[in-house]
Every structure is written in structure tokens, then in C-alpha cells.
Design an enzyme around this catalytic site. Structure first.
Site, PDB file in Angstrom:
ATOM      1  N   ASN A   9       0.743  -1.095   0.386  1.00 41.50           N
ATOM      2  CA  ASN A   9       0.299   0.190   0.075  1.00 41.50           C
ATOM      3  C   ASN A   9       0.857   1.380   0.139  1.00 41.50           C
ATOM      4  O   ASN A   9       1.162   1.371   1.245  1.00 41.50           O
ATOM      5  CB  ASN A   9      -0.617   0.314   1.178  1.00 41.50           C
ATOM      6  CG  ASN A   9      -1.873   1.503   1.556  1.00 41.50           C
ATOM      7  OD1 ASN A   9      -2.277   2.135   0.451  1.00 41.50           O
ATOM      8  ND2 ASN A   9      -2.766   0.846   1.979  1.00 41.50           N
ATOM      9  N   TRP A  10       0.623   1.997  -1.350  1.00 44.60           N
ATOM     10  CA  TRP A  10       1.854   2.556  -1.327  1.00 44.60           C
ATOM     11  C   TRP A  10       1.661   4.068  -0.542  1.00 44.60           C
ATOM     12  O   TRP A  10       1.847   5.123   0.111  1.00 44.60           O
ATOM     13  CB  TRP A  10       2.270   3.380  -2.622  1.00 44.60           C
ATOM     14  CG  TRP A  10       2.707   2.228  -3.543  1.00 44.60           C
ATOM     15  CD1 TRP A  10       3.614   1.273  -3.031  1.00 44.60           C
ATOM     16  CD2 TRP A  10       3.509   2.329  -4.998  1.00 44.60           C
ATOM     17  NE1 TRP A  10       3.825  -0.431  -4.631  1.00 44.60           N
ATOM     18  CE2 TRP A  10       4.422   1.206  -5.040  1.00 44.60           C
ATOM     19  CE3 TRP A  10       2.705   2.945  -5.550  1.00 44.60           C
ATOM     20  CZ2 TRP A  10       3.842   0.087  -6.033  1.00 44.60           C
ATOM     21  CZ3 TRP A  10       3.159   3.027  -7.244  1.00 44.60           C
ATOM     22  CH2 TRP A  10       4.123   1.536  -7.873  1.00 44.60           C
ATOM     23  N   LYS A  11      -0.175   3.890   0.097  1.00 43.70           N
ATOM     24  CA  LYS A  11      -0.970   5.822   0.699  1.00 43.70           C
ATOM     25  C   LYS A  11      -0.621   7.113  -0.374  1.00 43.70           C
ATOM     26  O   LYS A  11      -0.021   6.160  -1.762  1.00 43.70           O
ATOM     27  CB  LYS A  11       0.365   5.624   1.626  1.00 43.70           C
ATOM     28  CG  LYS A  11       0.372   4.588   2.815  1.00 43.70           C
ATOM     29  CD  LYS A  11      -0.253   4.796   4.338  1.00 43.70           C
ATOM     30  CE  LYS A  11       0.042   3.012   4.603  1.00 43.70           C
ATOM     31  NZ  LYS A  11      -0.257   3.752   6.437  1.00 43.70           N
ATOM     32  N   HIS A  97      -9.411   1.296   5.304  1.00 43.44           N
ATOM     33  CA  HIS A  97      -7.837   1.521   5.457  1.00 43.44           C
ATOM     34  C   HIS A  97      -8.429   2.537   6.478  1.00 43.44           C
ATOM     35  O   HIS A  97      -9.245   3.488   6.939  1.00 43.44           O
ATOM     36  CB  HIS A  97      -6.881   1.720   4.445  1.00 43.44           C
ATOM     37  CG  HIS A  97      -6.029   1.777   5.443  1.00 43.44           C
ATOM     38  ND1 HIS A  97      -5.248   3.166   5.688  1.00 43.44           N
ATOM     39  CD2 HIS A  97      -4.597   1.691   5.463  1.00 43.44           C
ATOM     40  CE1 HIS A  97      -4.252   2.801   6.827  1.00 43.44           C
ATOM     41  NE2 HIS A  97      -3.564   1.411   6.328  1.00 43.44           N
ATOM     42  N   GLU A  99      -6.579   4.461   7.913  1.00 43.33           N
ATOM     43  CA  GLU A  99      -6.592   5.945   7.542  1.00 43.33           C
ATOM     44  C   GLU A  99      -7.591   6.618   6.596  1.00 43.33           C
ATOM     45  O   GLU A  99      -8.423   8.156   6.746  1.00 43.33           O
ATOM     46  CB  GLU A  99      -5.096   6.241   7.117  1.00 43.33           C
ATOM     47  CG  GLU A  99      -3.844   6.432   8.173  1.00 43.33           C
ATOM     48  CD  GLU A  99      -3.164   5.839   7.159  1.00 43.33           C
ATOM     49  OE1 GLU A  99      -2.822   5.814   5.144  1.00 43.33           O
ATOM     50  OE2 GLU A  99      -2.422   5.466   7.351  1.00 43.33           O
ATOM     51  N   GLU A 169      -4.939  -4.571  10.962  1.00 46.93           N
ATOM     52  CA  GLU A 169      -3.873  -3.673  11.249  1.00 46.93           C
ATOM     53  C   GLU A 169      -4.242  -3.084  11.894  1.00 46.93           C
ATOM     54  O   GLU A 169      -4.732  -1.938  12.004  1.00 46.93           O
ATOM     55  CB  GLU A 169      -4.102  -2.307   9.565  1.00 46.93           C
ATOM     56  CG  GLU A 169      -4.137  -2.830   8.280  1.00 46.93           C
ATOM     57  CD  GLU A 169      -2.688  -2.619   7.266  1.00 46.93           C
ATOM     58  OE1 GLU A 169      -2.018  -2.724   7.077  1.00 46.93           O
ATOM     59  OE2 GLU A 169      -3.910  -1.502   6.893  1.00 46.93           O
ATOM     60  N   GLY A 175       2.412   2.257  10.758  1.00 45.80           N
ATOM     61  CA  GLY A 175       3.608   3.358  10.341  1.00 45.80           C
ATOM     62  C   GLY A 175       4.543   4.051  11.998  1.00 45.80           C
ATOM     63  O   GLY A 175       4.951   5.323  12.083  1.00 45.80           O
ATOM     64  N   SER A 215       3.671  -1.991  10.528  1.00 51.42           N
ATOM     65  CA  SER A 215       5.297  -2.068  10.455  1.00 51.42           C
ATOM     66  C   SER A 215       5.934  -3.411   9.780  1.00 51.42           C
ATOM     67  O   SER A 215       6.940  -3.945  10.725  1.00 51.42           O
ATOM     68  CB  SER A 215       5.610  -2.005  12.178  1.00 51.42           C
ATOM     69  OG  SER A 215       4.937  -0.829  11.653  1.00 51.42           O
ATOM     70  N   GLY A 236       2.761  -0.875   3.988  1.00 48.04           N
ATOM     71  CA  GLY A 236       2.721  -0.212   3.732  1.00 48.04           C
ATOM     72  C   GLY A 236       4.503   0.369   3.209  1.00 48.04           C
ATOM     73  O   GLY A 236       4.622   0.055   2.277  1.00 48.04           O
ATOM     74  N   GLY A 237       5.540   1.075   4.198  1.00 43.51           N
ATOM     75  CA  GLY A 237       6.254   1.633   4.348  1.00 43.51           C
ATOM     76  C   GLY A 237       7.456   1.044   3.468  1.00 43.51           C
ATOM     77  O   GLY A 237       8.336   1.222   2.762  1.00 43.51           O
TER      78      GLY A 237
HETATM   79  P1  13P Z   1       3.204   0.776   7.338  1.00 48.78           P
HETATM   80  O1  13P Z   1       3.612  -1.026   6.711  1.00 48.78           O
HETATM   81  O2  13P Z   1       3.889   1.799   6.606  1.00 48.78           O
HETATM   82  O3  13P Z   1       3.100   0.486   8.752  1.00 48.78           O
HETATM   83  O4  13P Z   1       1.630   0.803   7.209  1.00 48.78           O
HETATM   84  C1  13P Z   1       1.571  -0.514   6.906  1.00 48.78           C
HETATM   85  C2  13P Z   1      -0.629  -0.149   6.536  1.00 48.78           C
HETATM   86  O5  13P Z   1      -0.986   0.844   6.830  1.00 48.78           O
HETATM   87  C3  13P Z   1      -0.717  -0.403   5.489  1.00 48.78           C
HETATM   88  O6  13P Z   1      -2.101  -0.208   5.106  1.00 48.78           O
END
Ligand code: 13P
Length: 252
Positions: A9-11, A97, A99, A169, A175, A215, A236-237
Site C-alpha cells: 500500500n503505497w498510500k 483502511h 486512515e 491492521e 507507520g 510496521s 506500507g512503508g
Molecule cells: P506500515 O507498513 O507503513 O506500518 O503501514 C501499514 C499499512 O497501513 C498498510 O496498509
């Protein structure tokens, strides 16, 4: 046997050019090393989907949008519909998600509209759930998460539910560099699977892929993915560094 899935997930990150380069780098390694046992997905910004689909072999890697509109079409400036997403060549859509829920006020009611449209248009929803730190500290995380599912994907027919991928999640792990322990992940995933079994029966529960997100990185993926009810990750990251993402894919 249920599928193992590693989805990125590149956000709201990467320019189009950076995104295409990243996608190509992941595609090249997957082409060389193979990832037969794992379904690999990249969740790109809307603007990147078509170019990423063109740049990679979509037989090997699926592409996801990170959202879709709650309406089918019409005067909704700035929205991108499920049909539009599907028409780009994407096969997946990340929905629910934290967010989106927290920053954009996405309620279960809104998510149910999005889920219906995604399914109608042949997209596979990767449906997210997860609790905030205060809920974890109060020890009520299982009830909270299962309630999120009861209000949304448990409302689907069994046929539609079978098309869903679930991503757990915990918000406190997203993050932050703080990962849930593999036992915490397993405990929640087992609780989710038991709730699915109660709602839809054991066969469907055994077939649904439940991903862990928060993470996740090349160092901890192996341990987390080794748990019986963890069927992969939503990353994510670490999905934006080709080498890290590939190491996570290869954690299986
Ligand atoms: P991180 O891997 O950056 O913690 O993000 C997880 C995430 O929200 C994937 O959707």
C-alpha cells in the site's frame, strides 16, 4: 487451501515516474525468482494504476487502488468509481483502511456502499480492520474488530464474502515501527477466523485470507507469517523499497 497474499500500500507516496520504476523493479525480481506460492499485489495511487499495469506482467502481480467512490457515477467531483478502477486493469481495491476511516470519516455505512460497488464491478476488496491503542490497552480489541466486520463484510452474502481478503491492521502499529508480536497477530487472526466460521461456516472461514499490516518489514515478516492464521501482509512503508518488499514476499 487459502491463498497467501503480500500486498503493498503505497498510500499518498511516489510520483508517477517513481511509482512505475518501483513497480518495474518488483516485477523484474518476481519474474526472475518467481513467487508461485504468493499472490503479490501493489496498491498504487489512482493516477499510477494504468501506467503500472502497462509496465508489469499482471499475470504475476495484481494492482490495487487504495479506495473507490461510494457512488456508481455522476456529479461527485474528484471521486473515482469502482467501474473506473476496474477499467484501468486493477483487480483489487483496498477498503476500510484506518486512515480512510479516521481522516475521511468513512463509516461502516459508507464502506458497505463501496464494498457493493467493488464487488459488482469484479474487484477483489482487501478489507481492513483494526483497533486504536486505547482499545488494545483496555483489552477489548477482539470485540472491537469483530464488530467492525459484523457491520460490514459479515453483511455480505456467502458468495460475495468468499471474494474478500481481510487485512488486520492495528492502528498503533501502522507507520510507528511498533509491530504487533506474532502471537498478538495470531490471536486476533484466529478470533477473526472463528467469527467468520460462526457467520458463514467453517469451510468459508478456512478459505479466507487474513493479512497482517503494521510496521511489517523484512526482519519481522518471517516470524509473523509463520503463524497458522496469518496468510500474508499488507505492507506500507516497506512496500516502497523494492528490495524490502521482495524480501517480505520471499518470507514465505
Ligand atoms: P506500515 O507498513 O507503513 O506500518 O503501514 C501499514 C499499512 O497501513 C498498510 O496498509
Amino acid at each position: 487451501m487459502r491463498k497467501k497474499v503480500v500486498a503493498g500500500n503505497w498510500k499518498c507516496n511516489t510520483t508517477l515516474q517513481e511509482g512505475v520504476e518501483l513497480a518495474k523493479a518488483v516485477d523484474a525480481v518476481v519474474a526472475e525468482k518467481g513467487a508461485e506460492d504468493v499472490v503479490v499485489v501493489m496498491g498504487t495511487p489512482f493516477t499510477h494504476i494504468t501506467s503500472v499495469v502497462d509496465a508489469i506482467n499482471t499475470e504475476r502481480i495484481g494492482v490495487a487502488s487504495q479506495n473507490c467512490a461510494a457512488e456508481a457515477k455522476g456529479a461527485f467531483t474528484g471521486e473515482v468509481s469502482a467501474a473506473m478502477v476496474k477499467s484501468t486493469g486493477a483487480e483489487y481495491v483496498i477498503l476500510g483502511h484506518s486512515e480512510r476511516r479516521d481522516y475521511y470519516g468513512e463509516t461502516s455505512e459508507i464502506l458497505n456502499k463501496k464494498l457493493a460497488l467493488a464487488l459488482e464491478n469484479g474487484l477483489t476488496p482487501i478489507f481492513c480492520c483494526g483497533e486504536a491503542l486505547a482499545i488494545r490497552e483496555a483489552g477489548t480489541q477482539n470485540d472491537f474488530v469483530i464488530n467492525q466486520l459484523k457491520e460490514t463484510i459479515f453483511q455480505l452474502s456467502a458468495e460475495d464474502f468468499k471474494k474478500i481478503v481481510i487485512a488486520y491492521e492495528p492502528i498503533w502499529a501502522i507507520g510507528t515501527g511498533v509491530t504487533a508480536t506474532s502471537d498478538q497477530a495470531q490471536d486476533m487472526h484466529a478470533a477473526i477466523r472463528a467469527a467468520v466460521a460462526e457467520q458463514f461456516g467453517q469451510e468459508i472461514a478456512d478459505g479466507v485470507s487474513i493479512l497482517y499490516g503494521g510496521s511489517c518489514n523484512p526482519k519481522n515478516a518471517n516470524d509473523i507469517f509463520s503463524k497458522a492464521d496469518v496468510d500474508g501482509g499488507l505492507i506500507g512503508g516497506a512496500s516502497m523499497k523494492a528490495e524490502d518488499f521482495i524480501q517480505i514476499i520471499n518470507a514465505y
